[in-house]
Scaffold this active site. Structure first.
Site, short mmCIF file in Angstrom:
data_model
loop_
_atom_site.label_atom_id
_atom_site.label_comp_id
_atom_site.label_asym_id
_atom_site.label_seq_id
_atom_site.Cartn_x
_atom_site.Cartn_y
_atom_site.Cartn_z
N CYS A 1 3.79 -9.77 -17.21
CA CYS A 1 2.77 -9.29 -16.15
C CYS A 1 2.09 -8.17 -16.93
O CYS A 1 2.78 -7.33 -17.55
CB CYS A 1 3.39 -8.80 -14.98
SG CYS A 1 2.59 -8.16 -13.83
N ARG B 1 7.81 -7.23 -3.14
CA ARG B 1 8.44 -6.51 -4.04
C ARG B 1 8.72 -5.02 -3.31
O ARG B 1 7.80 -4.38 -2.96
CB ARG B 1 7.79 -6.36 -5.29
CG ARG B 1 8.43 -5.34 -6.43
CD ARG B 1 7.90 -5.46 -7.75
NE ARG B 1 8.12 -7.12 -8.30
CZ ARG B 1 6.97 -7.67 -8.39
NH1 ARG B 1 5.79 -7.09 -8.25
NH2 ARG B 1 7.09 -8.82 -8.56
N CYS C 1 -0.54 -10.73 -8.42
CA CYS C 1 0.39 -9.60 -7.61
C CYS C 1 -0.30 -8.70 -7.24
O CYS C 1 -1.16 -8.08 -8.03
CB CYS C 1 1.25 -9.14 -8.90
SG CYS C 1 2.21 -7.87 -8.46
N CYS D 1 -2.59 9.01 -7.76
CA CYS D 1 -1.96 8.82 -8.92
C CYS D 1 -1.69 9.98 -10.03
O CYS D 1 -2.64 10.68 -10.42
CB CYS D 1 -2.72 7.77 -9.64
SG CYS D 1 -1.95 7.15 -11.15
N CYS E 1 -7.88 7.97 -8.05
CA CYS E 1 -6.73 7.84 -7.25
C CYS E 1 -6.35 8.80 -6.78
O CYS E 1 -5.24 9.37 -7.52
CB CYS E 1 -6.17 6.53 -7.74
SG CYS E 1 -7.13 5.29 -8.57
N1 SAM Z 1 -4.63 1.68 -13.67
C1 SAM Z 1 -4.52 0.24 -13.30
C2 SAM Z 1 -4.76 0.15 -11.97
O1 SAM Z 1 -4.90 1.23 -11.10
O2 SAM Z 1 -4.78 -0.79 -11.38
C3 SAM Z 1 -3.07 -0.08 -13.21
C4 SAM Z 1 -1.82 1.15 -13.16
S1 SAM Z 1 -1.74 1.83 -11.52
C5 SAM Z 1 -0.57 3.07 -11.79
C6 SAM Z 1 -0.74 0.55 -10.67
C7 SAM Z 1 -0.46 0.90 -9.02
O3 SAM Z 1 0.42 1.85 -9.20
C8 SAM Z 1 -1.27 1.35 -8.28
O4 SAM Z 1 -2.44 0.46 -8.03
C9 SAM Z 1 -0.73 2.23 -7.21
O5 SAM Z 1 -0.63 0.97 -6.32
C10 SAM Z 1 0.66 2.12 -7.78
N2 SAM Z 1 0.92 3.59 -7.78
C11 SAM Z 1 0.46 4.76 -8.69
N3 SAM Z 1 0.63 5.72 -8.32
C12 SAM Z 1 1.56 5.64 -7.32
C13 SAM Z 1 2.22 6.59 -6.39
N4 SAM Z 1 2.41 7.90 -6.79
N5 SAM Z 1 3.05 6.39 -5.33
C14 SAM Z 1 3.26 4.79 -5.13
N6 SAM Z 1 2.62 4.09 -5.84
C15 SAM Z 1 1.68 4.48 -6.92
FE1 SF4 Z 2 -6.07 4.98 -10.48
FE2 SF4 Z 2 -3.89 5.72 -11.61
FE3 SF4 Z 2 -4.79 3.05 -12.06
FE4 SF4 Z 2 -6.12 5.23 -12.98
S1 SF4 Z 2 -3.87 4.58 -13.57
S2 SF4 Z 2 -6.84 3.47 -12.00
S3 SF4 Z 2 -6.00 6.86 -11.86
S4 SF4 Z 2 -4.05 4.03 -10.46
#
Ligand code: SAM
Ligand code: SF4
Ligand code: DTB
Length: 343
Positions: free
Chosen positions: A141, A273, A201, A72, A69
């Site tokens: 959650c 949110r 959500c 991320c 991603c």
């Molecule tokens: N790994 C799981 C997933 O991807 O569904 C759960 C954790 S992931 C960090 C949850 C959400 O955080 C992502 O789907 C994304 O929408 C949001 N997110 C992650 N990094 C971000 C960033 N730099 N800025 C804004 N939202 C972010």
């Molecule tokens: Fe993607 Fe970050 Fe969630 Fe991993 S933790 S699946 S890299 S959003």
């Protein structure tokens, strides 16, 4: 043009769920103050506009994720300098939940940097965490990546209230942001969560280089679900050094206001949110987001790995705006929503 149709029949409210891209684009492009006015009117009709749901985020497993991603900081392949942490213990989570509850959070959202849940001891531990937090009277959650139907059911049986699984953007722009899974994978998990009768959500991120049409298409997909998600987080990208999106310019507050107002209008009863990105917003900007229909925030000094406004500052903000934190919904009967009606 009637922007939604509501039929009142005892406890049953019917909300338009057959929006088109063109209609949602029209809403998004409404002159700004008129848009905020419309969104606020709808918000007041369907919700208590003075109440804000407060969620606390807890990263129970941080970093080292196999996915790519682009936004991320927790993806193992990017050098972001975050502190990687294995799965927390149940006791650590219990203490964090107590602290969040004392601070007034009605929901604890536990996030794990996993691609998907695997049937192993870590998952068994997460089930224990869900039970413990649930026993404290908080809405629990989780956001743990992809889930099978059986895993979703196990989480439900442990007392899970909601599951966060974001669509992030439109199907077309998803391919540019993530290559290690596809949109259908996301939709399948959301279906599995629904089947287990866990509250959904699901929302997204703006500011990743997507077009307005991409934002609108994501809202179309969410609002066409039957029923639409109970909560929709709207995140402003937090550009993190080391990720492919590190140089993205900050999202203009006006885009955030438009996105929140449009979400409120197409999903009148959903909890919208105002999520990541608040540290880059002024108080005035956040006030506009609440006027546009946002009725939830993540409170606590940290999101998962990046900073969030100071908890006390948020409580001061609530005082200034005359907002109050909403009590946990647990145990309360959810309103029935009947789908499908034409405008
Ligand atoms: N790994 C799981 C997933 O991807 O569904 C759960 C954790 S992931 C960090 C949850 C959400 O955080 C992502 O789907 C994304 O929408 C949001 N997110 C992650 N990094 C971000 C960033 N730099 N800025 C804004 N939202 C972010
Ligand atoms: Fe993607 Fe970050 Fe969630 Fe991993 S933790 S699946 S890299 S959003
Ligand atoms: C959501 O939509 N936003 C939260 C929560 N769901 C899990 C996460 C935001 C993460 C921001 C980047 C970070 O702190 O790592």
């Amino acid at each position: 043009m009637p922007i939604f149709v509501k039929l009142q029949n005892k406890n049953m409210t019917t909300i338009k769920n057959n929006w088109t891209v063109e209609e949602i684009l029209d809403v998004y492009n409404t002159p700004l103050l008129e848009l905020v006015y419309k969104a606020q009117s709808i918000h007041r009709e369907f919700n208590n506009a003075n109440e804000v749901q407060v969620s606390s985020l807890l990263s129970i497993k941080t970093g080292g994720c196999a996915e790519d991603c682009s936004y991320c900081p927790q993806a193992a392949r990017y050098n972001t300098g975050i502190e990687v942490h294995k799965l927390m213990t149940v006791n650590e989570v219990s203490d964090a939940a107590d602290k969040a509850k004392e601070g007034g959070a009605s929901r604890l959202c536990m996030g794990a940097a996993w691609r998907e849940v695997r049937d192993n001891r870590d998952f068994d531990r997460v089930l224990e965490m869900v039970k413990v937090v649930n026993s404290k009277g908080m809405e629990v959650c989780c956001t743990l990546g992809m889930l099978t139907e059986t895993q979703a059911q196990k989480l439900a049986d442990a007392g899970l209230y909601a599951y966060n699984h974001n669509l992030d953007t439109s199907e077309e722009s998803y391919k540019k942001i993530i290559t290690t899974r596809n949109y259908d994978d996301r939709l399948d998990t959301i279906k599995n969560v629904r089947k287990a009768k866990v509250s959904v959500c699901s929302g997204g991120i703006i500011g990743m280089g997507e077009s307005i049409e991409d934002r609108v298409k994501m809202l179309l997909t969410l609002s066409s679900m039957t029923p639409p998600p109970e909560s929709v987080p709207i995140n402003a990208l937090v550009p993190v050094a080391g990720t492919p999106l590190e140089d993205q310019p900050l999202v203009p507050i006006w885009d955030m206001v438009r996105m929140i107002a449009t979400t409120r209008i197409v999903m009148p009863k959903t909890v919208v949110r105002l999520s990541a990105g608040r540290t880059q917003m002024s108080l005035e900007g956040q006030a506009l987001c609440f006027l546009a229909g946002a009725n939830s925030i993540f409170a606590g000094d940290k999101l998962l790995t990046t900073p969030n406004p100071d908890f006390n500052e948020d409580m001061e903000m609530f005082k200034l705006f005359g907002l109050t934190p909403r009590k946990a919904f647990k145990g309360a009967k959810q309103p029935q929503v009947k789908e499908s009606v034409t405008a």
